[in-house]
Design a protein around this motif. Structure first.
Motif: not given
Lengths: 205, 205
Positions: B62, B5, B40, B65, B14-15, B3, B37, B117-118, B42
């Motif tokens: 955004c 993030i 970006i 999620l 999450n992704v 991940c 990924c 997710i930003q 979280l």
DNA sequence: AATAAATGTTAATCTAGATTAACATCATTT
DNA sequence: AAATGATGTTAATCTAGATTAACATTTATT
């Protein structure tokens, strides 16, 4: 460069406004511009003619070279609701129907004799894949359209009819001159009688 | 795949919803997904927190999620107007402000604890240039948003308050359950008192 | 459990804008 | 220039929805 639309030099002129418009957003090579031109078509409409009718699938996206169109929706009660007016250097079509190839909710009718450059759907999607810069360009165009659509929602929710008229009058005086008043009333979401009343009040102030 | 993030395996989860969502529109390679990924972040918000405030420039887009947000506009008279609600698998931000990097007309506030997710602006634009398929993806997302914005304009112009409520009730029952009634009234463009009256009428039928 | 804060309801009164209908202008066609 | 159709105006009446204000219910806080 030869005109790909009519294969004659003199009407090459026609594509110029479109190319200049695109140049404001992205920079294409000469070959890309030429290829673009080979994929589009010129079309003239008379006053009153329809570019799109409610229920049809929009097969073209149109860039207006001259003239004026209205996009409108006829509701179940038979009432017309004008969604937008389009003039030179702007786009006209139901983007939703075009993008999703589903029947349109809208009519697009010429309220003046109108000349447009057409992007047919089949070539449009390929074109964007072949020239990613155009994908970018259309993304930006749609962003702009979306933003003004959002602003319209706000205006309709938070301003009175009089304020909406005054704003239109200030922002689009050149459009106001070109359209009959009852169509403006429809765009503003009020009756022609009430617009008439409002205008009188505004003038007296 | 690790991940990007949080650099831990367990939150890779999450992704997933974002990647699945993207896959519905375009097909990325594994490397492209990984790169995406890496660009970006979280972020969790509490109930009541603002993701964006009117007047600020929107620096992020955004993807939700979990949770629920409202985008609203406060007019000169201090009145709040809800433009949209967003829930899981949808976007929230003022796209206009984000795209043009100009001060926003809107607030985006969480009406539940919300995880997003930003996509930060600086990397977003590069990202799209590096992966043209993402340009395509975002074009399609915006098209969708634009279409529903247009539909909202029609609804507001051609339907009565009661009809608008009934439509919302039918189309978004899961959202109706999650939001206070006075916010729905604002979204529908009516007062809470009038919505209360309408609902009573609808139930009695 | 008690209090405060947030949300929802009811009913009376008010108003922006719709509806109706008659008339006025203007532009187009014969 | 008369006639037809399209556009615009005025005024009287009507209504969807706003406003106000008092009260009810639910939820959160101490």
């Amino acid at each position: 460069m030869k005109c790909y639309i009519c294969h004659a030099m003199e009407t090459m002129e026609n594509v110029k406004p479109l190319l200049e418009y695109i140049r404001k957003h992205v920079t294409l090579t000469e070959e890309e511009e030429a290829y673009l031109c080979s994929q589009i078509a010129l079309r003239k409409y008379l006053k009153g003619q329809y570019i799109l009718q409610q229920g049809d699938i929009s097969s073209i996206q149109c860039f207006i070279l001259s003239g004026c169109t209205k996009m409108f929706y006829v509701d179940d009660a038979g009432q017309e609701h004008v969604i937008m007016f389009s003039i030179e250097e702007w786009w006209t079509s139901d983007l939703g129907s075009f993008a999703t190839q589903t029947p349109s909710d809208f009519n697009v009718q010429c309220i003046e004799p109108t000349t447009v450059i057409q992007f047919p759907y089949e070539t449009h999607e390929n074109l964007l894949q072949e020239i990613p810069k155009l994908e970018r360009f259309f993304r930006k165009i749609i962003e702009k359209a979306y933003v003004s659509s959002q602003k319209r929602i706000i205006r309709n929710l938070s301003l009175s009819a009089k304020e909406r008229y005054q704003l239109f009058h200030l922002k689009y005086p050149h459009i106001e001159q070109r359209i009959p008043q009852y169509m403006l009333a429809s765009y503003l979401g009020i009756t022609k009688e009430f617009l008439s009343k409002i205008k009188k009040e505004v003038l007296q102030q």
